[in-house]
Motif scaffolding. Structure first.
Motif, mmCIF file in Angstrom:
data_model
loop_
_atom_site.group_PDB
_atom_site.id
_atom_site.type_symbol
_atom_site.label_atom_id
_atom_site.label_comp_id
_atom_site.label_asym_id
_atom_site.label_seq_id
_atom_site.Cartn_x
_atom_site.Cartn_y
_atom_site.Cartn_z
ATOM 1 N N ASN A 15 0.797 -1.226 0.000
ATOM 2 C CA ASN A 15 0.000 0.000 0.000
ATOM 3 C C ASN A 15 0.832 1.280 0.000
ATOM 4 O OD1 ASN A 15 -2.457 -1.437 -0.008
ATOM 5 N ND2 ASN A 15 -2.263 -1.800 2.193
ATOM 6 N N VAL A 16 2.115 1.139 -0.310
ATOM 7 C CA VAL A 16 2.963 2.305 -0.549
ATOM 8 C C VAL A 16 3.047 2.512 -2.061
ATOM 9 C CG1 VAL A 16 5.251 3.327 -0.329
ATOM 10 C CG2 VAL A 16 4.308 1.989 1.554
ATOM 11 N N LEU A 17 2.519 3.630 -2.541
ATOM 12 C CA LEU A 17 2.518 3.969 -3.958
ATOM 13 C C LEU A 17 3.358 5.214 -4.194
ATOM 14 C CD1 LEU A 17 -0.078 2.161 -3.632
ATOM 15 C CD2 LEU A 17 -1.108 3.564 -5.438
ATOM 16 N N LYS B 121 -9.578 5.496 3.408
ATOM 17 C CA LYS B 121 -10.178 6.443 4.345
ATOM 18 C C LYS B 121 -9.129 7.297 5.057
ATOM 19 C CE LYS B 121 -14.596 5.512 4.001
ATOM 20 N NZ LYS B 121 -15.576 6.560 3.571
ATOM 21 N N THR B 122 -7.911 6.774 5.136
ATOM 22 C CA THR B 122 -6.807 7.553 5.708
ATOM 23 C C THR B 122 -5.611 7.411 4.776
ATOM 24 O OG1 THR B 122 -6.120 5.649 7.060
ATOM 25 C CG2 THR B 122 -7.554 7.287 8.103
ATOM 26 N N ILE B 123 -4.991 8.529 4.477
ATOM 27 C CA ILE B 123 -3.893 8.497 3.500
ATOM 28 C C ILE B 123 -2.847 9.525 3.895
ATOM 29 C CG2 ILE B 123 -5.051 10.153 1.957
ATOM 30 C CD1 ILE B 123 -3.867 8.539 -0.409
ATOM 31 N N ALA B 124 -1.595 9.188 3.647
ATOM 32 C CA ALA B 124 -0.489 10.106 3.953
ATOM 33 C C ALA B 124 0.297 10.383 2.678
ATOM 34 C CB ALA B 124 0.435 9.504 5.014
ATOM 35 N N PHE B 125 0.500 11.655 2.412
ATOM 36 C CA PHE B 125 1.364 12.078 1.312
ATOM 37 C C PHE B 125 2.716 12.455 1.911
ATOM 38 C CE2 PHE B 125 -2.851 12.696 -0.422
ATOM 39 C CZ PHE B 125 -2.716 12.248 -1.728
ATOM 40 N N VAL B 126 3.747 11.780 1.467
ATOM 41 C CA VAL B 126 5.098 12.000 1.994
ATOM 42 C C VAL B 126 5.882 12.796 0.962
ATOM 43 C CG1 VAL B 126 7.238 10.891 2.729
ATOM 44 C CG2 VAL B 126 5.021 9.910 3.377
ATOM 45 N N GLN B 127 6.149 14.043 1.286
ATOM 46 C CA GLN B 127 6.844 14.930 0.362
ATOM 47 C C GLN B 127 8.348 14.699 0.384
ATOM 48 O OE1 GLN B 127 3.602 15.345 -0.678
ATOM 49 N NE2 GLN B 127 4.751 16.957 -1.741
ATOM 50 N N ILE C 117 7.135 13.024 18.445
ATOM 51 C CA ILE C 117 7.408 11.889 17.561
ATOM 52 C C ILE C 117 6.069 11.236 17.233
ATOM 53 C CG2 ILE C 117 8.583 9.694 17.234
ATOM 54 C CD1 ILE C 117 10.467 12.087 17.366
ATOM 55 N N MET C 118 5.647 11.322 16.009
ATOM 56 C CA MET C 118 4.345 10.814 15.594
ATOM 57 C C MET C 118 4.475 9.444 14.954
ATOM 58 S SD MET C 118 2.804 14.295 13.815
ATOM 59 C CE MET C 118 1.214 13.487 13.471
ATOM 60 N N ARG C 119 3.486 8.603 15.215
ATOM 61 C CA ARG C 119 3.364 7.306 14.529
ATOM 62 C C ARG C 119 1.929 7.228 13.994
ATOM 63 N NH1 ARG C 119 6.915 3.270 15.237
ATOM 64 N NH2 ARG C 119 5.263 1.669 15.283
ATOM 65 N N GLU C 120 1.779 7.656 12.775
ATOM 66 C CA GLU C 120 0.466 7.787 12.148
ATOM 67 C C GLU C 120 0.108 6.504 11.404
ATOM 68 O OE1 GLU C 120 -2.536 10.996 11.037
ATOM 69 O OE2 GLU C 120 -0.940 10.824 12.531
ATOM 70 N N ARG C 121 -1.043 5.898 11.743
ATOM 71 C CA ARG C 121 -1.502 4.689 11.056
ATOM 72 C C ARG C 121 -2.448 5.096 9.924
ATOM 73 N NH1 ARG C 121 -2.533 -1.061 12.111
ATOM 74 N NH2 ARG C 121 -1.182 -0.839 13.945
ATOM 75 N N VAL C 122 -2.156 4.615 8.715
ATOM 76 C CA VAL C 122 -2.951 5.003 7.547
ATOM 77 C C VAL C 122 -3.210 3.791 6.653
ATOM 78 C CG1 VAL C 122 -2.104 7.389 7.533
ATOM 79 C CG2 VAL C 122 -0.882 5.633 6.228
ATOM 80 N N ASP C 123 -4.212 3.951 5.772
ATOM 81 C CA ASP C 123 -4.526 2.895 4.805
ATOM 82 C C ASP C 123 -3.512 2.849 3.664
ATOM 83 O OD1 ASP C 123 -6.896 2.248 6.149
ATOM 84 O OD2 ASP C 123 -8.046 3.727 5.024
ATOM 85 N N MET C 124 -3.036 4.013 3.271
ATOM 86 C CA MET C 124 -2.159 4.111 2.093
ATOM 87 C C MET C 124 -1.185 5.260 2.261
ATOM 88 S SD MET C 124 -3.219 4.842 -1.908
ATOM 89 C CE MET C 124 -4.142 3.337 -2.138
ATOM 90 N N VAL C 125 0.008 5.104 1.676
ATOM 91 C CA VAL C 125 1.009 6.169 1.630
ATOM 92 C C VAL C 125 1.341 6.458 0.164
ATOM 93 C CG1 VAL C 125 3.429 6.760 2.077
ATOM 94 C CG2 VAL C 125 2.056 5.730 3.884
ATOM 95 N N VAL C 126 1.445 7.740 -0.150
ATOM 96 C CA VAL C 126 1.843 8.160 -1.489
ATOM 97 C C VAL C 126 3.160 8.923 -1.387
ATOM 98 C CG1 VAL C 126 1.219 9.470 -3.545
ATOM 99 C CG2 VAL C 126 -0.566 8.316 -2.222
ATOM 100 N N LEU C 127 4.176 8.406 -2.039
ATOM 101 C CA LEU C 127 5.494 9.037 -2.014
ATOM 102 C C LEU C 127 5.599 10.053 -3.145
ATOM 103 C CD1 LEU C 127 7.749 5.862 -1.513
ATOM 104 C CD2 LEU C 127 6.767 7.363 0.249
ATOM 105 N N ALA C 128 5.910 11.287 -2.796
ATOM 106 C CA ALA C 128 6.104 12.330 -3.800
ATOM 107 C C ALA C 128 7.547 12.271 -4.286
ATOM 108 C CB ALA C 128 5.778 13.700 -3.220
ATOM 109 N N THR C 129 7.778 11.409 -5.275
ATOM 110 C CA THR C 129 9.121 11.256 -5.828
ATOM 111 C C THR C 129 9.397 12.353 -6.847
ATOM 112 O OG1 THR C 129 8.241 9.714 -7.472
ATOM 113 C CG2 THR C 129 9.182 8.773 -5.467
ATOM 114 N N GLY C 130 10.664 12.697 -6.995
ATOM 115 C CA GLY C 130 11.045 13.813 -7.854
ATOM 116 C C GLY C 130 11.212 13.441 -9.310
#
Length: 439
Positions: free
Chosen positions: A233-235, A264-270, A362-375
């Motif tokens: 689930n890491v895209l 329902k929960t998603i994290a965008f990692v810049q 220090i956060m530990r966020e639980r999410v359904d999916m992560v989206v990596l903002a690759t360059g």
């Protein structure tokens, strides 16, 4: 497109007439390498100013990465409108000749007189193809669909995507079962399939060259602590763009690859690998805007979804600041560089660990999916121009290429959004025209 910059093709002619003392000019041919938005823009503008243009593209279709987008920012409109305008201009202009599935093998000569060797790979489908799709219906073999970044499959004989131009099928011989199968050949009533096609090489004589081969997404598998390739689930951002598209692998539904459930929960990692001396030292400039745009995709499908965006700082300059202000209050913006992404083996949920720079927590966020903002990585970082070209330390073509008559255009020079790429391609077309004036 030039019409977005306020400079029309007729304006090109007027500028060049002034440049040459008001005399009507004749041009030698121009070669444009790359059929994305930069290459298309350069080709149509140079041709409409009076030059014969050869357009060479390695894929089976024109449109580049813009064809893979779901929506532009900030207007959130689909890219097919802009592409269709360019395709129509190409179809109506006899001065443009384009070659797909083709690559540049060598460049010899100098400004005003280049001899370029081109190799065309076989499509195994000829001009008789009507794109009826009967071949695909009977084909028993499958292949990974690179247009959707491997998230689904196509048959061995396939149309690249729903709006492909040219609208012709192509056969992947590595996936094809070969002559012993032959089902596609027997079902095609137009005799369009030729399994014995061979590669062909030919030469072009041109006065100047515009190199517009675009960019590649940074390889996220290199960022091992984010788990891409290990955690389902890491895209990456380009993958989510295809997932959100109606002609994408899920029909436009944003779902978890592991179980197909709605997100329902998603994290965008810049800055996934960007601004990092171990990966990409530079900022690609557009990733923040792309993530903000993709946050709107999620919220449109699931208005109650929790969207978090972890960032170093947000780059949304100039006219894009209004878009940022419109979206920022609808999501959770957390200033902090994500250190690690782990997976719950049972649920396939992801745990994003990060230090909140504003609170020190220090956060530990639980999410359904992560989206990596690759360059954005220039295509020339891995595949150089076969000529004496100057590059910067990151592999982008330098503004002064070191080879008169050869000009970079678009994101092969620096990271750019679509509109900026079109403007830069307009400038490259003008330089190429000036190089090819027959004195």
């Amino acid at each position: 497109m030039v019409r977005e910059t306020g400079l029309t093709s007729s304006a090109f002619v007027e500028i060049l007439l002034a440049y040459k003392g008001g005399k009507r000019m004749a041009y030698k041919s121009i070669l444009v390498v790359g059929g994305g938005i930069s290459g298309l823009t350069a080709a149509v503008e140079a041709s409409e100013a009076g030059s014969e243009v050869y357009l060479v593209e390695e894929k089976s279709y024109l449109g580049g990465r813009v064809a893979q987008m779901n929506q532009y920012f900030p207007k959130l409109c689909p890219p097919n409108c802009g592409l269709e305008i360019n395709f129509r201009r190409i179809k109506q202009n006899p001065r443009i000749k384009f070659f797909t599935l083709s690559e540049i093998e060598s460049i010899e000569g100098e400004e005003g007189d280049f001899t370029v060797t081109v190799t065309a790979k076989p499509r195994y489908v000829n001009q008789n193809c009507t794109a009826c799709g009967k071949c695909t219906e009977v084909c028993p073999a499958e292949r990974s669909n690179e247009f959707n970044y491997g998230m689904d499959k196509t048959k061995a004989i396939y149309r690249a995507h729903a709006f492909a131009f040219p609208m012709k099928y192509v056969l992947d011989r590595e996936a094809c079962l070969g002559a012993e199968c032959g089902k596609c050949v027997s079902v095609c009533e137009y005799g369009a399939i030729e399994l014995d096609m061979e590669p062909k090489s030919f030469k072009l004589n041109v006065g100047s060259i515009v190199w517009a081969t675009g960019w590649e997404p940074y390889d996220a598998t290199k960022i091992s602590y984010y788990g891409y390739g290990r955690h389902q689930n890491v895209l990456t951002n380009v993958m989510l763009e295809r997932m959100a598209a109606h002609n994408g692998p899920t029909g436009g539904k944003i779902v978890r690859p592991s179980d197909g459930k709605e997100v329902k929960t998603i994290a965008f990692v810049q800055c996934a690998g960007s601004r990092d001396e171990n990966h990409l030292a530079y900022c690609s400039g557009i990733c923040c805007m792309a993530s903000l745009k993709q946050a709107t995709y999620v919220l449109k499908q699931a208005p109650d979804a929790k969207v978090s965006m972890f960032y170093i700082d947000v780059r949304a300059m100039g006219k894009y600041e209004d878009f940022y202000n419109n979206v920022k209050d609808k999501i959770n913006l957390i200033k902090g560089k994500v250190g690690e992404i782990s997976e719950d083996a049972e649920t396939k949920d992801l745990i994003v660990q990060v230090e909140n720079q504003e609170t020190g927590e220090i956060m530990r966020e639980r999410v359904d999916m992560v989206v990596l903002a690759t360059g954005m990585v220039p295509s020339t970082a891995g595949s150089k121009v076969p000529a004496g070209i100057v590059y910067d330390e990151d592999g982008f073509i330098a503004s002064e290429t070191g080879k008169p008559g050869i000009y970079g255009a678009g994101s092969v020079k620096k990271p750019l959004d679509v509109a900026s790429s079109a403007k830069d391609a307009t400038a490259a077309a003008l330089k190429a025209l000036q190089s090819t004036v027959r004195r």
